[in-house]
Write an enzyme that holds these catalytic residues in place. Structure first.
Site, short mmCIF file in Angstrom:
data_model
loop_
_atom_site.label_atom_id
_atom_site.label_comp_id
_atom_site.label_asym_id
_atom_site.label_seq_id
_atom_site.Cartn_x
_atom_site.Cartn_y
_atom_site.Cartn_z
N ASP A 150 -7.75 -5.84 0.32
CA ASP A 150 -8.10 -6.97 -0.59
C ASP A 150 -7.48 -8.32 -0.48
O ASP A 150 -7.94 -9.32 -1.33
CB ASP A 150 -7.76 -6.35 -2.05
CG ASP A 150 -8.63 -5.00 -2.37
OD1 ASP A 150 -9.71 -5.10 -2.08
OD2 ASP A 150 -7.99 -4.06 -2.75
N HIS A 192 0.66 -0.93 0.08
CA HIS A 192 0.08 -0.17 -0.14
C HIS A 192 0.81 1.14 0.15
O HIS A 192 1.90 1.18 0.61
CB HIS A 192 -0.69 -0.11 1.22
CG HIS A 192 -1.98 0.89 1.08
ND1 HIS A 192 -2.25 2.39 1.46
CD2 HIS A 192 -3.41 0.69 0.52
CE1 HIS A 192 -3.36 2.87 1.07
NE2 HIS A 192 -3.96 1.78 0.82
#
Ligand SMILES: CC(C)(COP(=O)(O)OP(=O)(O)OC[C@H]1O[C@@H](n2cnc3c(N)ncnc32)[C@H](O)[C@@H]1OP(=O)(O)O)[C@@H](O)C(=O)NCCC(=O)NCCS
Length: 382
Positions: free
Chosen positions: A318, A263
């Site tokens: 996710d 991320h």
């Protein structure tokens, strides 16, 4: 490049694009708050309707306010026959995410003059939230070859979506899970790619439905919302938990980017993953096929964290969200459309905030690397 070239920031890393009070991502502490409230508390204890009121009003609703916003969402979810037919037609042509993008554009008005109606930013945003959720259900029914069976009186947003998508009456546990997933994905600060897209399109004074449609396009990519779909497909491909360690190791050797991992902002485990895993212990372990996929996800987490954790790369939302979507009966192509329906809330609130903050058009610059001015050459001399 000339010496007065502006500083280049690929991916706009570190560049603040707006002031925002909606939500805050603390990438070092691994914390996400909406209007000051922890995402974990909201996902486990609130309804999506409460979070709609919270993000719009800045405060948790009392009972009369919650009843008001719930009634508004229920009223506004209505679609015309033509919009339903268009969405069903689009579902036959393309991926549900692109069908949703097209169908959302048809929610816009016949005029294109939002600046003179900007006081409608809140009701038009709330209507978009209600209608996009409904559209996801319409598209799911079409893909599944089922006739249209629309919202029922008194149904919550989560319940309408889950029933329309799966074709089943949701259990209490599945409903609670769907609510939590909608809440967890509702906002993620102004800087994520789709919310930034929503703000850029808002800055052109575009109509709200066009703003949401553009943001859906941005969310569709596998580097953003599409990663939940990509991660589950990868786990299905691996198939057997005993093969996960070796396969992921090989993929990392080949410098493959594991979907659901890494991320830009979080350098610890994404707090949304932690909440999803709390839900997973209740839901996923019920179904054997999904339990295997979840076990693969846990192995991927372990292997990838051992290899990449020291570089600040950890699971994002996710890695686990696909497993839980699958566990409550959502087809894989609908993971990202549900994410879009949830994030429509964030996009709509950011659209209003963008207008409230003066709405100056986004017009960044570039570092030019092309030719200096030169003379045109006629075709017979080239
Ligand atoms: C989320 C993401 C787009 C962030 O991108 P970014 O901030 O631009 O980071 P980069 O892609 O430049 O990655 C930085 C480094 O980490 C590595 N890396 C990042 N994500 C990785 C992943 N999922 N698997 C393996 N390596 C990864 C990159 O290869 C790169 O290594 P290098 O410096 O040796 O070239 C990226 O981590 C990614 O593609 N993840 C997978 C898709 C995903 O899960 N998206 C959903 C986000 S919520």
């Amino acid at each position: 490049m000339t010496s007065d070239a502006p500083a280049l920031s690929p991916g706009l890393e570190g560049v603040a694009i707006a002031e925002s009070s909606v939500s805050r991502v603390d990438g070092e502490a691994g914390r996400l708050i909406y209007r000051g409230y922890s995402i974990g508390d909201l996902a486990l204890d609130a309804t999506f309707e409460e979070v709609v009121a919270l993000l719009y009003d800045g405060e948790l609703p009392n009972a009369p306010r919650l009843a008001e916003i719930s009634a508004q969402l229920e009223h506004d979810r209505a679609l015309t026959d033509a919009q339903i037919e268009h969405a069903r037609g689009a579902a036959a042509l393309t991926h549900p995410m692109f069908a949703l993008q097209a169908a959302t554009a048809t929610l816009g008005p016949m005029v294109n003059d939002f600046e003179s109606n900007v006081d409608e930013a809140t009701p038009r945003g709330i209507a978009a939230i209600a209608k996009v959720g409904h559209l996801v259900g319409v598209i799911a029914q079409a893909v599944d070859g089922r006739p249209y069976d629309g919202p029922r009186p008194g149904e919550s947003h989560a319940s309408m979506m889950l029933r329309m998508i799966t074709g089943e009456e949701p259990s209490e546990l599945y409903l609670r899970t769907m609510n939590a997933l909608l809440i967890l994905q509702a906002d993620h600060s102004a800087g994520n790619a789709s919310t930034f897209t929503a703000r850029v399109v808002t800055s052109t004074k575009s109509e709200p439905e066009s703003v949401i449609s553009a943001a859906i396009g941005a969310l569709s990519g596998p580097a953003h919302g599409g990663a939940n779909e990509a991660s589950l497909r990868l786990f299905q491909e691996i198939g057997d938990p005993s093969r996960a360690e070796e396969q992921i190791g090989r993929m990392l050797d080949d410098r493959y980017k594991i979907p659901g991992f890494g991320h830009r902002v979080y350098h610890v485990k994404d707090p949304r993953s932690l909440v999803i895993q709390q839900l997973a212990t209740k839901v996923i372990e019920e179904g054997s096929e999904v339990a295997d996929l979840y076990e693969i996800a846990l192995t991927v987490e372990k292997v990838a964290t051992d290899r990449l954790g020291s570089r600040g790369l950890f699971p994002n939302v996710d890695l686990f969200s696909g497993c839980i979507f699958a566990a409550i009966g959502i087809p894989i192509d609908f993971f990202t459309p549900i994410f879009a329906a949830a994030r429509t809330l964030g996009w709509a609130v950011h659209m209003r905030e963008q207008w409230d903050s003066g709405n100056r058009i986004f017009r960044p610059t570039q570092v030019y690397t092309g030719q200096e001015p030169r003379a045109f050459v006629a075709i017979d001399q080239r």
